[in-house]
Motif scaffolding. Structure first.
Motif, short mmCIF file in Angstrom:
data_model
loop_
_atom_site.label_atom_id
_atom_site.label_comp_id
_atom_site.label_asym_id
_atom_site.label_seq_id
_atom_site.Cartn_x
_atom_site.Cartn_y
_atom_site.Cartn_z
N GLN A 73 0.83 -1.20 0.00
CA GLN A 73 0.00 0.00 0.00
C GLN A 73 0.87 1.26 0.00
O GLN A 73 1.84 1.35 0.75
CB GLN A 73 -0.89 0.00 1.25
CG GLN A 73 -1.95 1.08 1.28
CD GLN A 73 -3.05 0.86 0.25
OE1 GLN A 73 -3.41 -0.26 -0.07
NE2 GLN A 73 -3.56 1.95 -0.31
N ILE A 74 0.54 2.23 -0.83
CA ILE A 74 1.24 3.52 -0.86
C ILE A 74 0.23 4.60 -0.50
O ILE A 74 -0.82 4.70 -1.13
CB ILE A 74 1.87 3.79 -2.25
CG1 ILE A 74 2.93 2.72 -2.56
CG2 ILE A 74 2.48 5.19 -2.31
CD1 ILE A 74 3.20 2.53 -4.03
N GLU A 75 0.53 5.37 0.53
CA GLU A 75 -0.41 6.38 1.01
C GLU A 75 -0.23 7.69 0.23
O GLU A 75 0.86 8.25 0.20
CB GLU A 75 -0.20 6.64 2.50
CG GLU A 75 -1.18 7.65 3.06
CD GLU A 75 -1.09 7.77 4.57
OE1 GLU A 75 -0.49 8.76 5.05
OE2 GLU A 75 -1.61 6.88 5.27
N LEU A 76 -1.32 8.12 -0.38
CA LEU A 76 -1.34 9.41 -1.07
C LEU A 76 -1.83 10.48 -0.10
O LEU A 76 -2.95 10.41 0.38
CB LEU A 76 -2.26 9.33 -2.30
CG LEU A 76 -2.60 10.66 -2.98
CD1 LEU A 76 -1.35 11.35 -3.51
CD2 LEU A 76 -3.62 10.42 -4.11
N ILE A 77 -0.96 11.45 0.19
CA ILE A 77 -1.32 12.57 1.06
C ILE A 77 -1.60 13.77 0.16
O ILE A 77 -0.72 14.25 -0.55
CB ILE A 77 -0.19 12.90 2.06
CG1 ILE A 77 0.18 11.67 2.89
CG2 ILE A 77 -0.60 14.06 2.97
CD1 ILE A 77 1.44 11.87 3.74
N ALA A 78 -2.83 14.23 0.17
CA ALA A 78 -3.22 15.41 -0.62
C ALA A 78 -2.85 16.66 0.17
O ALA A 78 -3.41 16.92 1.23
CB ALA A 78 -4.71 15.37 -0.91
N ILE A 79 -1.89 17.42 -0.35
CA ILE A 79 -1.39 18.58 0.39
C ILE A 79 -2.35 19.76 0.17
O ILE A 79 -2.38 20.38 -0.89
CB ILE A 79 0.05 18.94 -0.04
CG1 ILE A 79 0.97 17.73 0.18
CG2 ILE A 79 0.55 20.15 0.74
CD1 ILE A 79 1.04 17.24 1.62
#
Length: 220
Positions: free
Chosen positions: A29-35
């Motif tokens: 799993q790769i976590e996408l952090i929306a800045i």
């Protein structure tokens, strides 16, 4: 391709992450952090509606102003602090954020450890000044083992390392170096990669990517 549709932008970024992961033979799993720094709640809501659940802010005060209401509406959201943290804001950060990506000095470790006595324990990343740039936060590479030991001794939940490579140079060697530092120091998480280079970061092991303009469009 740029588009004004937040759902389409989100789908495009997720697709690019998936392609990079496949290229690297990854299935984790790769976590996408929306800045979402500088963006108001009304710009964030469409991404939430499209399924995005992790957001990142640079400043504690800005996050305090907009996230309590958003989280009341959407209790399953996660919030990451990706900017520099002053020690006197540690308690506020621990109360609000689920992840802190900018642990970089002994005084902050002490302040966070005290704040976590409240019972809230956000995941922590030690920030490394990977390009040895005086204007950037992060500990020196040579100081990393000592700082990690200090953080662990203080009971901080250290889950990984974070870095921002120098601007306008090929980022891959810096990502590879951060991955090596993580392996050498026994941490699994790698918070690296932003809008211009996150696919490269994924191929080199990023577990968390911090993407702003590719999701929200250019900031005013």
């Amino acid at each position: 391709m740029t588009t004004d549709d937040p759902a389409a932008r989100l789908a495009g970024v997720r697709d690019a992450i998936a392609r990079a992961a496949k290229l690297a033979g990854r299935s984790d799993q790769i976590e996408l952090i929306a800045i979402s720094k500088t963006h108001p709640a009304e710009a964030i809501e469409p991404l939430i509606a499209a399924g995005q659940r992790v957001f990142g802010e640079n400043r504690v005060q800005e996050a305090q102003a907009k996230w309590p209401v958003l989280r009341e509406r959407h209790p399953d959201l996660r919030l990451a602090l990706v900017g520099q943290l002053q020690s006197n804001k540690a308690a506020d950060a621990v109360a609000l954020f689920d992840e802190i990506h900018s642990v970089d000095r002994a005084s902050l470790i002490a302040a966070l450890a005290r704040a976590m006595e409240s019972g809230r324990r956000p995941d922590c990343f030690v920030q490394v000044n990977i390009g040895d740039e005086p204007q950037k936060g992060g500990c020196a590479i040579a100081d990393l083992p000592g700082l990690l030991a200090e953080a662990r001794a203080a009971g901080l939940p250290i889950v990984g390392l974070m870095a921002v490579p120098p601007l306008d140079v090929e980022p891959a060697p810096y990502f590879a170096l951060l991955a090596k530092l993580a392996r050498d120091n026994g941490v699994a998480g790698l918070s690296m990669g932003m809008s211009g280079d996150y696919p490269t970061a994924v191929t080199l092991g990023a577990t968390h990517v911090r993407v702003g303009s590719a999701l929200f469009g250019a900031r005013a």
